[in-house]
Motif scaffolding. Sequence first.
Motif, short mmCIF file in Angstrom:
data_model
loop_
_atom_site.label_atom_id
_atom_site.label_comp_id
_atom_site.label_asym_id
_atom_site.label_seq_id
_atom_site.Cartn_x
_atom_site.Cartn_y
_atom_site.Cartn_z
N SER A 199 -4.79 -0.62 -2.51
CA SER A 199 -3.76 -1.51 -1.97
C SER A 199 -3.76 -2.78 -2.82
N PHE A 220 -6.57 1.71 4.09
CA PHE A 220 -7.11 0.67 3.22
C PHE A 220 -8.43 1.08 2.55
N TYR A 272 0.85 -1.19 0.00
CA TYR A 272 0.00 0.00 0.00
C TYR A 272 0.89 1.24 0.00
#
Length: 306
Positions: free
Chosen positions: A125, A121, A41
């Motif tokens: 990602s 998130f 990420y």
Amino acid sequence: MSDLIDLVHAELSAPVDPRVATMAQAIAAQYPGSARAVLFYGSCLRESELDGLMLDFYLIVSDYSDAYSKRWMAAANRLIPPNVFPFQHGGLIAKYAVLSERDFELLNSGEASNVSVWARFAQPSRLVWSVDHVAADRVVAAVVEAPVTLFELTIPTMVPDASAPPVDIWRAGFAHTYQAELRAERNGRSVSIVDADLDRYERFAVATLAEIATRRGIGPNGEVANAFHADTARRRWGQMRRRGKALSIARLAKASLTYAGGIDYLAWKINRHAGTKIEIKPWQRRWPLVAALTLVPRLMKSGAIR
């Protein structure tokens, strides 16, 4: 499956630089028997040239006690998640954060007491390694909750406007999250994240609203029903701002014990995002905990971090 689950699954499954996948496998190999998944990420996800950059990973483990041979490391990860470690492989450098499956699910959900996981998130990602399809499915289900959490907390704080595009929820939500942590990025960063990948955020906005409508129902005027009253949502954001600042400092203090070269990484990241020219002195490397606790207040006062 819902549209949001489909979008998350497709995004997590998108290809990455082969060196990223190899590094993820090497990270997981350090935790045999406990590694469940590795996610890639952060800003490097948008870069084609990775040399000289610090890559960001999350390692998801079954349980902290299984992951560490030292009980105090497991206790530190459980008390102030996550533990963060530096890593090098194949000529690239990285850091990875360790979370248990249970904590990853909790910290992406509306039950999280801080924004640090779900705010990340809710952004793109990649799931670059998993031990099996069961672990992969748990990651997908947890990541689905991240945009839902952001939207459910943000929508009640916005002035109702039927003509406003759904993507505005992202901008407002990220503005909140940037105030809930110590950040080195300049003002406007929360908006630029959305504008840099507008099509993605528009698609995810529509799917997230549809997911919430399925769970919560439709309001009397055809709007998505709010999970929180406006006053409740504002109080939650206020609590997360207070907790987030304190938690950021606590994590810095913990990193001085668990992260080799943590004080240099802190300086590098602030210099990169805030345009400062911090130079770490030898005594600060010898006493990183003292250095971090004295450096942060000065940087906050100067406005380099907020």
